[in-house]
Motif scaffolding. Structure first.
Motif, PDB file in Angstrom:
ATOM      1  N   ARG A  76      19.552 -32.628  11.797  1.00 38.90           N
ATOM      2  CA  ARG A  76      18.764 -31.892  12.788  1.00 38.90           C
ATOM      3  C   ARG A  76      17.873 -32.772  13.656  1.00 38.90           C
ATOM      4  N   TRP A  77      18.469 -33.830  14.185  1.00 38.50           N
ATOM      5  CA  TRP A  77      17.767 -34.596  15.208  1.00 38.50           C
ATOM      6  C   TRP A  77      18.767 -35.106  16.218  1.00 38.50           C
ATOM      7  N   ASN A  78      18.245 -35.463  17.364  1.00 38.08           N
ATOM      8  CA  ASN A  78      19.083 -35.802  18.485  1.00 38.08           C
ATOM      9  C   ASN A  78      19.019 -37.305  18.742  1.00 38.08           C
ATOM     10  N   SER A  92      17.890 -39.077  22.320  1.00 37.88           N
ATOM     11  CA  SER A  92      16.461 -39.078  22.663  1.00 37.88           C
ATOM     12  C   SER A  92      15.693 -40.196  21.950  1.00 37.88           C
ATOM     13  N   LYS A  93      16.309 -40.823  20.932  1.00 38.08           N
ATOM     14  CA  LYS A  93      15.596 -41.853  20.163  1.00 38.08           C
ATOM     15  C   LYS A  93      15.946 -43.269  20.628  1.00 38.08           C
ATOM     16  N   LEU A  94      17.011 -43.410  21.437  1.00 40.42           N
ATOM     17  CA  LEU A  94      17.469 -44.758  21.796  1.00 40.42           C
ATOM     18  C   LEU A  94      16.389 -45.518  22.572  1.00 40.42           C
ATOM     19  N   ASP A 105       7.650 -43.454  17.741  1.00 39.49           N
ATOM     20  CA  ASP A 105       8.203 -42.401  18.613  1.00 39.49           C
ATOM     21  C   ASP A 105       9.344 -41.651  17.936  1.00 39.49           C
ATOM     22  N   ILE A 106      10.187 -42.401  17.227  1.00 41.32           N
ATOM     23  CA  ILE A 106      11.304 -41.751  16.518  1.00 41.32           C
ATOM     24  C   ILE A 106      10.763 -40.677  15.576  1.00 41.32           C
ATOM     25  N   HIS A 107       9.651 -40.997  14.923  1.00 47.50           N
ATOM     26  CA  HIS A 107       9.113 -40.090  13.902  1.00 47.50           C
ATOM     27  C   HIS A 107       8.072 -39.115  14.441  1.00 47.50           C
ATOM     28  N   ARG A 108       7.894 -39.061  15.769  1.00 46.62           N
ATOM     29  CA  ARG A 108       6.857 -38.192  16.354  1.00 46.62           C
ATOM     30  C   ARG A 108       6.932 -36.749  15.832  1.00 46.62           C
ATOM     31  N   PRO A 109       8.127 -36.146  15.684  1.00 49.55           N
ATOM     32  CA  PRO A 109       8.152 -34.742  15.230  1.00 49.55           C
ATOM     33  C   PRO A 109       7.771 -34.556  13.753  1.00 49.55           C
ATOM     34  N   VAL A 110       7.684 -35.633  12.984  1.00 47.65           N
ATOM     35  CA  VAL A 110       7.462 -35.483  11.529  1.00 47.65           C
ATOM     36  C   VAL A 110       5.969 -35.296  11.260  1.00 47.65           C
ATOM     37  N   PRO A 111       5.556 -34.136  10.761  1.00 45.71           N
ATOM     38  CA  PRO A 111       4.125 -33.896  10.538  1.00 45.71           C
ATOM     39  C   PRO A 111       3.511 -34.941   9.605  1.00 45.71           C
ATOM     40  N   PHE A 142       6.004 -52.823   6.909  1.00 40.03           N
ATOM     41  CA  PHE A 142       7.205 -53.143   6.146  1.00 40.03           C
ATOM     42  C   PHE A 142       8.262 -53.791   7.056  1.00 40.03           C
ATOM     43  N   PHE A 143       8.442 -53.250   8.246  1.00 38.41           N
ATOM     44  CA  PHE A 143       9.419 -53.826   9.176  1.00 38.41           C
ATOM     45  C   PHE A 143       9.028 -55.252   9.556  1.00 38.41           C
ATOM     46  N   GLU A 144       7.736 -55.501   9.734  1.00 42.07           N
ATOM     47  CA  GLU A 144       7.293 -56.860  10.081  1.00 42.07           C
ATOM     48  C   GLU A 144       7.614 -57.854   8.969  1.00 42.07           C
ATOM     49  N   LEU A 196      15.187 -42.651  -0.737  1.00 44.64           N
ATOM     50  CA  LEU A 196      15.810 -41.333  -0.670  1.00 44.64           C
ATOM     51  C   LEU A 196      14.945 -40.395   0.150  1.00 44.64           C
ATOM     52  N   ASN A 197      15.596 -39.497   0.844  1.00 48.78           N
ATOM     53  CA  ASN A 197      14.883 -38.467   1.601  1.00 48.78           C
ATOM     54  C   ASN A 197      15.665 -37.167   1.442  1.00 48.78           C
ATOM     55  N   TRP A 198      15.019 -36.120   0.912  1.00 48.62           N
ATOM     56  CA  TRP A 198      15.770 -34.882   0.691  1.00 48.62           C
ATOM     57  C   TRP A 198      15.284 -33.773   1.609  1.00 48.62           C
ATOM     58  N   VAL A 212      19.028 -53.426   9.991  1.00 47.15           N
ATOM     59  CA  VAL A 212      20.032 -52.371   9.894  1.00 47.15           C
ATOM     60  C   VAL A 212      19.518 -51.272   8.966  1.00 47.15           C
ATOM     61  N   PHE A 213      19.608 -50.048   9.459  1.00 46.02           N
ATOM     62  CA  PHE A 213      19.182 -48.866   8.704  1.00 46.02           C
ATOM     63  C   PHE A 213      20.441 -48.022   8.508  1.00 46.02           C
ATOM     64  N   THR A 214      20.819 -47.788   7.252  1.00 52.20           N
ATOM     65  CA  THR A 214      21.995 -46.955   6.987  1.00 52.20           C
ATOM     66  C   THR A 214      21.558 -45.641   6.365  1.00 52.20           C
ATOM     67  N   SER A 222       6.975 -25.653   8.376  1.00 54.96           N
ATOM     68  CA  SER A 222       7.428 -25.178   9.672  1.00 54.96           C
ATOM     69  C   SER A 222       8.450 -26.158  10.279  1.00 54.96           C
ATOM     70  N   TYR A 223       8.173 -27.484  10.181  1.00 52.63           N
ATOM     71  CA  TYR A 223       9.097 -28.523  10.682  1.00 52.63           C
ATOM     72  C   TYR A 223      10.462 -28.410  10.010  1.00 52.63           C
ATOM     73  N   LYS A 224      10.448 -28.109   8.713  1.00 47.38           N
ATOM     74  CA  LYS A 224      11.691 -28.060   7.942  1.00 47.38           C
ATOM     75  C   LYS A 224      12.388 -26.696   8.027  1.00 47.38           C
ATOM     76  N   GLY A 225      11.712 -25.683   8.578  1.00 54.16           N
ATOM     77  CA  GLY A 225      12.306 -24.343   8.593  1.00 54.16           C
ATOM     78  C   GLY A 225      12.213 -23.652   7.246  1.00 54.16           C
TER      79      GLY A 225
HETATM   80  C1  HEM Z   1      10.635 -47.386   5.676  1.00 51.94           C
HETATM   81  C2  HEM Z   1      11.267 -46.780   6.641  1.00 51.94           C
HETATM   82  C3  HEM Z   1      11.202 -45.295   6.931  1.00 51.94           C
HETATM   83  C4  HEM Z   1      10.460 -44.303   6.367  1.00 51.94           C
HETATM   84  C5  HEM Z   1       9.436 -44.433   5.263  1.00 51.94           C
HETATM   85  C6  HEM Z   1      10.830 -43.071   7.025  1.00 51.94           C
HETATM   86  C7  HEM Z   1      10.322 -41.822   6.731  1.00 51.94           C
HETATM   87  C8  HEM Z   1      10.731 -40.637   7.296  1.00 51.94           C
HETATM   88  C9  HEM Z   1      10.305 -39.324   6.880  1.00 51.94           C
HETATM   89  C10 HEM Z   1       9.332 -39.048   5.757  1.00 51.94           C
HETATM   90  C11 HEM Z   1      10.916 -38.435   7.666  1.00 51.94           C
HETATM   91  C12 HEM Z   1      10.799 -36.919   7.549  1.00 51.94           C
HETATM   92  C13 HEM Z   1      12.123 -36.476   7.031  1.00 51.94           C
HETATM   93  C14 HEM Z   1      12.277 -35.085   6.546  1.00 51.94           C
HETATM   94  O1  HEM Z   1      12.055 -34.896   5.360  1.00 51.94           O
HETATM   95  O2  HEM Z   1      12.695 -34.229   7.316  1.00 51.94           O
HETATM   96  C15 HEM Z   1      11.738 -39.153   8.583  1.00 51.94           C
HETATM   97  C16 HEM Z   1      12.498 -38.580   9.563  1.00 51.94           C
HETATM   98  C17 HEM Z   1      13.265 -39.294  10.439  1.00 51.94           C
HETATM   99  N1  HEM Z   1      13.487 -40.656  10.406  1.00 51.94           N
HETATM  100 FE1  HEM Z   1      12.627 -41.999   9.219  1.00 51.94          FE
HETATM  101  N2  HEM Z   1      11.772 -43.338   7.972  1.00 51.94           N
HETATM  102  C18 HEM Z   1      12.014 -44.699   7.945  1.00 51.94           C
HETATM  103  C19 HEM Z   1      12.873 -45.397   8.754  1.00 51.94           C
HETATM  104  C20 HEM Z   1      13.581 -44.849   9.763  1.00 51.94           C
HETATM  105  C21 HEM Z   1      14.378 -45.605  10.686  1.00 51.94           C
HETATM  106  C22 HEM Z   1      14.583 -47.118  10.677  1.00 51.94           C
HETATM  107  C23 HEM Z   1      14.924 -44.732  11.540  1.00 51.94           C
HETATM  108  C24 HEM Z   1      15.835 -45.126  12.656  1.00 51.94           C
HETATM  109  C25 HEM Z   1      16.725 -44.371  13.208  1.00 51.94           C
HETATM  110  C26 HEM Z   1      14.464 -43.394  11.158  1.00 51.94           C
HETATM  111  C27 HEM Z   1      14.791 -42.210  11.781  1.00 51.94           C
HETATM  112  C28 HEM Z   1      14.312 -40.974  11.446  1.00 51.94           C
HETATM  113  C29 HEM Z   1      14.637 -39.761  12.186  1.00 51.94           C
HETATM  114  C30 HEM Z   1      15.520 -39.678  13.407  1.00 51.94           C
HETATM  115  C31 HEM Z   1      13.978 -38.711  11.559  1.00 51.94           C
HETATM  116  C32 HEM Z   1      13.983 -37.237  12.005  1.00 51.94           C
HETATM  117  C33 HEM Z   1      12.920 -37.102  13.084  1.00 51.94           C
HETATM  118  C34 HEM Z   1      13.046 -35.801  13.850  1.00 51.94           C
HETATM  119  O3  HEM Z   1      12.940 -34.720  13.226  1.00 51.94           O
HETATM  120  O4  HEM Z   1      13.233 -35.888  15.072  1.00 51.94           O
HETATM  121  N3  HEM Z   1      13.649 -43.510  10.074  1.00 51.94           N
HETATM  122  N4  HEM Z   1      11.616 -40.512   8.329  1.00 51.94           N
END
Ligand code: HEM
Length: 274
Positions: free
Chosen positions: A125-127, A130-132, A138-144, A157-159, A170-172, A216-218, A253-256
């Motif tokens: 559920r992300w686009n 818009s993140k490029l 900025d990528i994480h702006r929507p995350v409360p 950590f990235f530095e 892990l992220n669930w 690299v982020f997988t 609310s963010y997660k629905g």
């Molecule tokens: C240590 C590294 C990172 C941490 C701790 C982290 C943490 C998080 C957390 C907590 C969320 C909320 C997810 C949820 O439960 O819905 C999230 C969302 C997200 N993360 Fe990360 N993240 C990391 C690295 C990255 C990287 C490198 C990217 C690059 C693409 C990324 C892209 C995203 C995206 C796209 C979302 C969804 C944002 C949205 O809703 O628009 N994350 N991240």
């Protein structure tokens, strides 16, 4: 479902954390019996929705080439039975993404770390477009609460990340569809009971490449029916409810998830008396 690989939930309730663990590069990427299905799904998405699932800039090219070399040598070393076919007409990142079940992102340091190339067929559920070119913040702006809780440690950590030491986390989430490809951020209102919900686990890895200096982020997704996990894993249902109940309102609310815990409680209560 008893073999679902990652059920880890916080037993003490909701917590947003980096949760990084050291990664042995022999286990960088994971291959399982769903490989053919998922790679076919990627092939179809690349044919029909290329601009939704791929985003690249010239700044990401060098890292993408090194990533492709790393993916092919990983598969040759750890999955010798897999034929590693690299399509010469593909962008190297896309060629790499066709070989593995993971989604692949390349971040490059300029003023700060920015996302410069990605092939994400299975977004949760992300686009991507818009993140490029944007930063981690900025990528994480929507995350409360990301800005106050995770921005500083994640940037630090990235530095510090070095090629010799890689990490995973892990992220669930709980989501109302089992589809892997979910590119829209629209969150439908809660509905249904346990049987309509799915537990989606992302296994993410982070490594810095030695030559290009890119990171690299997988992202690898595992999805299971919430009902089946409740049936097969003791404590799963109660721990899930605890996590939903204790997540802050903005996160719900963010997660629905608004109203979802109550519906699940009702169907879990029903299930346990049967
Ligand atoms: C240590 C590294 C990172 C941490 C701790 C982290 C943490 C998080 C957390 C907590 C969320 C909320 C997810 C949820 O439960 O819905 C999230 C969302 C997200 N993360 Fe990360 N993240 C990391 C690295 C990255 C990287 C490198 C990217 C690059 C693409 C990324 C892209 C995203 C995206 C796209 C979302 C969804 C944002 C949205 O809703 O628009 N994350 N991240």
């Amino acid at each position: 479902m008893s073999d679902f690989p990652y059920v880890a939930l916080e037993t003490k309730g909701w917590r947003m954390a980096m949760g990084l663990r050291p990664l042995d590069l022999d286990h960088w990427l994971e291959v399982d019996e769903r490989r053919d299905i998922e790679l076919e799904q990627k092939r179809q998405l690349l044919d029909t929705a290329y601009d939704v699932v791929v985003a690249t800039t010239p700044e990401g090219d060098e890292g993408s080439r090194e990533l492709l070399a790393e993916v092919t040598s990983f598969l040759e070393a750890h999955q010798p039975d897999i034929a590693v076919d690299v399509r010469g007409d593909d962008h190297p990142l896309v060629a790499a993404a066709r070989l593995v079940q993971e989604d692949l992102c390349v971040l490059v340091h300029s003023d700060v770390w920015r996302l410069q190339a990605a092939c994400v067929c299975f977004p949760s559920r992300w686009n991507l477009a818009s993140k490029l070119g944007t930063t981690l913040d900025d990528i994480h702006r929507p995350v409360p609460s990301y800005d106050v809780e995770l921005s500083r440690p994640t940037n630090a950590f990235f530095e510090r990340l070095k090629p010799e030491r890689s990490f995973w986390r892990l992220n669930w989430t709980l989501i109302d569809s089992p589809a892997l490809h979910q590119p829209t951020s629209a969150r439908r209102s809660s509905h249904g009971d346990l049987a309509d919900w799915f537990f989606r686990m992302e296994r993410q890895t982070l490594r810095r490449l030695a030559h290009s200096d890119a990171i690299v982020f997988t992202i690898r997704n595992y999805v299971a029916s919430a009902k089946e996990l409740c049936d097969t894993h003791e404590e799963f249902g109660t721990t899930l409810l605890l996590n939903l109940d204790t997540a802050p309102d903005a996160m719900q609310s963010y997660k629905g998830w608004i109203g979802v815990a109550d519906r699940l409680r009702a169907s879990l209560g029903g299930a346990s008396t049967n």
